[in-house]
Design an enzyme around this catalytic site. Structure first.
Site, PDB file in Angstrom:
ATOM      1  N   SER A 105      44.716  39.039  34.038  1.00 30.15           N
ATOM      2  CA  SER A 105      44.359  39.050  32.618  1.00 30.15           C
ATOM      3  C   SER A 105      44.940  37.861  31.856  1.00 30.15           C
ATOM      4  CB  SER A 105      44.884  40.358  32.006  1.00 30.15           C
ATOM      5  OG  SER A 105      44.960  40.290  30.612  1.00 30.15           O
ATOM      6  N   VAL A 109      44.218  48.430  42.699  1.00 25.48           N
ATOM      7  CA  VAL A 109      45.647  48.615  42.436  1.00 25.48           C
ATOM      8  C   VAL A 109      46.453  48.620  43.737  1.00 25.48           C
ATOM      9  CG1 VAL A 109      47.372  50.201  41.500  1.00 25.48           C
ATOM     10  CG2 VAL A 109      45.229  49.832  40.272  1.00 25.48           C
ATOM     11  N   CYS A 131      36.677  41.418  27.572  1.00 24.47           N
ATOM     12  CA  CYS A 131      37.945  41.806  28.187  1.00 24.47           C
ATOM     13  C   CYS A 131      38.569  40.675  28.989  1.00 24.47           C
ATOM     14  CB  CYS A 131      37.737  43.031  29.081  1.00 24.47           C
ATOM     15  SG  CYS A 131      36.705  42.731  30.535  1.00 24.47           S
ATOM     16  N   ARG A 169      47.414  39.291  29.255  1.00 27.74           N
ATOM     17  CA  ARG A 169      48.780  39.502  29.738  1.00 27.74           C
ATOM     18  C   ARG A 169      49.482  38.165  29.960  1.00 27.74           C
ATOM     19  NH1 ARG A 169      46.270  43.551  33.719  1.00 27.74           N
ATOM     20  NH2 ARG A 169      46.408  45.555  32.635  1.00 27.74           N
TER      21      ARG A 169
END
Length: 312
Positions: free
Chosen positions: A125, A148, A238, A128
């Site tokens: 991201s 993940v 996003c 982030r």
């Protein structure tokens, strides 16, 4: 009793989310089937998300299945849903929001402040990355794709000193043992809609809409609507460094905090306002951010990362 088909991506997290919705619907006496659908975002794994720039990259193929009648409803991570849907689709429900924060995972370090100078951190991201580098410009940040489990395996194998993930996903998969620090919104603002699940249906299918609407969580829907109004007004998606979080404060007002930042953390434009109505508040904060320099930052990001704005 009725039969309903849920469309979902095939990752472990996406299937957890679909099964969670399925379990809620089964309590209402409905027979549920889950159909796995591969999306564009699932097939482009060797490229950072910010460089893909495909609108609805995690939802397009699922929406096609909805339109064709192959599925009755779709379960999405809210942060993956474009803020503007085609006229034939509607978000029928926003489920109660899980922890919206980001999580710091590491084998050797307990928090961001403890990271060694020049430590290697993985994240998919730009949002982030931007906020992390504003705190620690010395860090080496590289893209981290995959589900993940894959990301955590890369951390355990020593490819990274630390990684950042959404707390909600880690919690849903029972992997909280790897979390060393939960980054509250005051430390790192989350993505728009992070932690919330969206259920999408077609507008003509009023039967399914009425069934799914019973799962809606009003407070979560309000907060997410405010954040999405801001994102739409900024023309972002996003994959760009936009962050926002809305919630009711102690005085009962809806409070929205948002920021737009350069990916290297060198410039961060931040704004906070309160209001009574989600959409006007989101639009007001977006207007102020643009006036304070966000428009210039986003233009540079789109040019540098070759992504087109996610919304018109």
């Amino acid at each position: 009793m009725s039969g309903l088909r849920i469309g979902s991506r095939g990752s472990k997290l996406a299937l957890w989310q679909a099964e969670h919705v399925a379990s809620l619907l089964r309590r209402g006496g409905h027979h549920i089937e889950i159909e796995i659908i591969k999306t564009t975002g699932d097939t482009i794994l060797g490229v950072a998300l910010a460089q893909v720039g495909t609108k609805g990259m995690f939802t397009k193929e699922i929406e096609e299945a909805l339109a064709d009648g192959r599925i009755d409803l779709a379960v999405h991570s809210m942060k993956d849903v474009p803020t503007e849907l085609a006229p034939e689709f509607v978000l029928a429900a926003t489920l109660e929001r899980e922890d919206p924060s980001d999580a710091f995972l590491s084998v050797s370090f307990d928090q961001i402040a403890d990271l060694a100078w020049g430590a290697h951190v993985g994240t998919s991201s730009l949002r982030r990355q931007a906020q992390l580098m504003a705190m620690r410009p010395d860090l080496k940040i590289t893209p981290l794709r995959g589900n993940v489990d894959t990301r955590i395996r890369k951390l355990e194998s020593g490819d990274y000193d630390a990684i950042l993930l959404a707390s909600a996903g880690v919690k849903r998969l029972g992997l909280e043992a790897f979390v060393k620090q939960r980054l509250a919104p005051e430390q790192m603002l989350p993505a728009v809609g992070q932690g919330a699940l969206a259920i999408e249906v077609t507008c003509p299918n009023q039967r399914v809409y009425k069934i799914v609407r019973l799962l809606n969580h009003a407070a979560s829907e309000e907060s997410v609507a405010c954040e999405r109004a801001l994102l739409h007004a900024l023309g972002g998606g996003c994959q760009v460094p936009i962050a926002a979080y809305a919630e009711r404060n102690a005085a009962g007002k809806l409070a929205l905090t948002a920021l737009v930042a350069r990916p290297d953390g060198s410039e961060v434009v931040r704004e906070e306002q309160t209001g009574d109505s989600p959409v006007p508040l989101g639009e007001s904060v977006a207007k102020r951010l643009l006036e304070e320099g966000a428009q210039r930052i986003l233009a540079d990001v789109y040019q540098t990362y070759a992504v087109a704005p996610q919304q018109p």
